[in-house]
Design an enzyme around this catalytic site. Structure first.
Site, PDB file in Angstrom:
ATOM      1  N   LYS A 189      12.029  -5.880  -8.979  1.00  0.00           N
ATOM      2  CA  LYS A 189      11.637  -6.763 -10.085  1.00  0.00           C
ATOM      3  C   LYS A 189      12.822  -6.752 -11.048  1.00  0.00           C
ATOM      4  CE  LYS A 189       8.556  -9.250 -12.295  1.00  0.00           C
ATOM      5  NZ  LYS A 189       8.070 -10.553 -11.817  1.00  0.00           N
ATOM      6  N   ASP A 221       6.704  -9.815  -6.759  1.00  0.00           N
ATOM      7  CA  ASP A 221       5.580 -10.763  -6.824  1.00  0.00           C
ATOM      8  C   ASP A 221       5.708 -11.835  -5.744  1.00  0.00           C
ATOM      9  OD1 ASP A 221       7.831 -11.567  -8.229  1.00  0.00           O
ATOM     10  OD2 ASP A 221       6.744 -12.484  -9.899  1.00  0.00           O
ATOM     11  N   ASP A 245       3.489   1.240  -2.507  1.00  0.00           N
ATOM     12  CA  ASP A 245       2.078   1.611  -2.380  1.00  0.00           C
ATOM     13  C   ASP A 245       1.221   0.358  -2.269  1.00  0.00           C
ATOM     14  OD1 ASP A 245      -0.265   3.258  -2.494  1.00  0.00           O
ATOM     15  OD2 ASP A 245      -0.503   2.633  -4.577  1.00  0.00           O
ATOM     16  N   ASP A 249      -0.587  -1.564   1.415  1.00  0.00           N
ATOM     17  CA  ASP A 249      -2.026  -1.832   1.577  1.00  0.00           C
ATOM     18  C   ASP A 249      -2.218  -3.307   1.918  1.00  0.00           C
ATOM     19  OD1 ASP A 249      -2.806   0.760   0.893  1.00  0.00           O
ATOM     20  OD2 ASP A 249      -4.433   0.062  -0.403  1.00  0.00           O
TER      21      ASP A 249
HETATM   22  C1  IPM Z   1      -1.003   6.369  -0.430  1.00  0.00           C
HETATM   23  C2  IPM Z   1      -2.118   6.697  -1.397  1.00  0.00           C
HETATM   24  C3  IPM Z   1      -1.577   7.672  -2.434  1.00  0.00           C
HETATM   25  C4  IPM Z   1      -0.425   7.016  -3.155  1.00  0.00           C
HETATM   26  C5  IPM Z   1      -2.633   8.176  -3.431  1.00  0.00           C
HETATM   27  C6  IPM Z   1      -3.824   8.797  -2.731  1.00  0.00           C
HETATM   28  C7  IPM Z   1      -2.046   9.121  -4.426  1.00  0.00           C
HETATM   29  O1  IPM Z   1      -2.635   5.561  -1.981  1.00  0.00           O
HETATM   30  O2  IPM Z   1      -0.542   7.281   0.267  1.00  0.00           O
HETATM   31  O3  IPM Z   1      -0.605   5.210  -0.367  1.00  0.00           O
HETATM   32  O4  IPM Z   1      -0.645   6.262  -4.115  1.00  0.00           O
HETATM   33  O5  IPM Z   1       0.718   7.248  -2.779  1.00  0.00           O
HETATM   34 MN    MN Z   2      -1.733   3.712  -1.246  1.00  0.00          MN
END
Ligand code: IPM
Ligand code: MN
Length: 352
Positions: A189, A221, A245, A249
């Site tokens: 960013k 973004d 992180d 996901d």
């Molecule tokens: C991950 C998880 C962790 C992170 C949490 C549980 C602290 O979300 O491994 O991605 O944020 O790194």
């Molecule tokens: Mn995570």
């Protein structure tokens, strides 16, 4: 060969999915003539309950004395809903990453041909997706100074990076890109954040050492958007801790279930392997969690920590077979027959 593997099952569904990865790893070891000694150790809420600390020294010693660490998941809702809790399971995870020097978190995202219709995204968008995030894991806002002032009315979390931290992560990114399709995307960013400008400047200066790698720089973004529009346009992406992180996901949705994606964390001598999903507390003990992300993390362990690609492939092959034959947990069953966590593990071990 003989291996000692630290086994950190953790909380929630951690122990259940870890059991399946152990079974499958033992089956592979037997097939290829290896001997694994598992060294169980406490972590997370389970460790807080037992010894008042989410990453006890004894666990750290066991990790240091092992050839690799296989990790389940940590986290418990009783801490999530209590902002005043002094000790939290997640602190154990962060402490472990820092103390084991695991600065590079490798999170692949790929599709399984037999699951292509399970993704919430359109098939023609995701076909052929095979990308890897390298998430910086021991710096940034996760580890900067944090606190409260003004009698608790103001809170702050500092995001700090050194050039050296960026360099060592970026070096792994360039090296990985060289073994793949030689495309590297630096996600930042830099239009707003000073740490991002340091990232960009550092990566730009390294480009000359890897003339074959085509480097792009994109704002986080925009990547969040392009990732679900054109996932197969990416190959290797490097980024800082918090962006990584969130984006990993998001990326996991592409494959069809969060229960599928493995990860490896490395840096110093020891490497750690864990599913990217969390502890899924609602499913604890119900024998419904998908064990494949953990099983595939064990495959990554054979491949990268032990340099045994055939053993890793044996695991990947049997996972693909289970998916093709519909031996799946409820997240993938799609109204069809759902197998239990343990039954999927048993099937995989038997078919190795
Ligand atoms: C991950 C998880 C962790 C992170 C949490 C549980 C602290 O979300 O491994 O991605 O944020 O790194
Ligand atoms: Mn995570």
């Amino acid at each position: 060969m003989k291996f000692n593997i630290a086994l950190l099952a953790g909380d929630g569904i951690g122990p259940e999915v870890i059991d399946q990865a152990v079974k499958v790893s033992d089956a592979v070891a037997k097939k290829f003539g290896h001997e694994i000694t598992w060294k169980p150790a406490l972590t997370g809420a389970a460790a807080i309950d037992a010894v008042g600390e989410p990453y006890p020294d004894e666990t750290h010693e066991i990790c240091l004395a092992s050839d690799a660490v296989l990790f389940g998941a940590i986290g418990h809702p009783r801490f999530d809903n209590d902002p005043s809790a002094k000790v939290r399971p997640e602190q154990g995870l962060l402490k472990m990453r820092k103390k084991l020097g695991l600065f590079a978190n490798v999170r692949p995202t790929f599709t399984f041909p037999s699951l292509i219709d399970k993704s919430p995204l359109k098939k023609e968008r995701i076909e052929g997706t095979d990308l890897v995030f390298l998430r910086e894991l021991t710096g940034g806002i996760y580890f900067g100074e944090k606190g409260r002032r003004d009698g608790g009315e103001t809170a702050y979390d500092n995001c700090v990076y050194t050039r050296e931290e960026v360099q060592r992560l970026a070096k792994k990114g360039f090296e990985l890109a060289m073994t793949r399709s030689k495309k590297l995307c630096c996600v930042d960013k830099a239009n707003v954040l000073e740490t991002s400008r340091l990232w960009r400047e550092t990566v730009q200066a390294m480009e000359k050492d890897y003339p074959e790698v085509e480097v792009s720089y994109e704002f986080v973004d925009a990547v969040a958007m392009r990732l679900v529009q054109w996932p197969n346009s990416y190959d290797v992406l490097i980024t800082e801790n918090l962006f990584g992180d969130i984006l990993t996901d998001e990326a996991s949705v592409i494959s069809g279930s969060m229960g599928l994606m493995p990860s490896a964390s490395m840096g110093s001598d020891i490497a750690l392997f864990e599913p990217i999903h969390g502890s899924y507390p609602q499913a604890t003990g119900l024998n419904i969690a998908n064990p494949l992300a953990t099983v595939l993390s064990a495959a990554m362990m054979f491949e990268t920590a032990f340099n045994l690609p055939n053993e890793g492939k044996a695991i990947r092959d049997v996972v693909n077979k289970s998916l093709a034959e519909g031996i799946v947990t409820e997240d993938l069953a799609d109204g069809g027959k759902a197998y239990g966590t343990k039954e999927v593990g048993d099937w995989l071990a038997k078919n190795i």
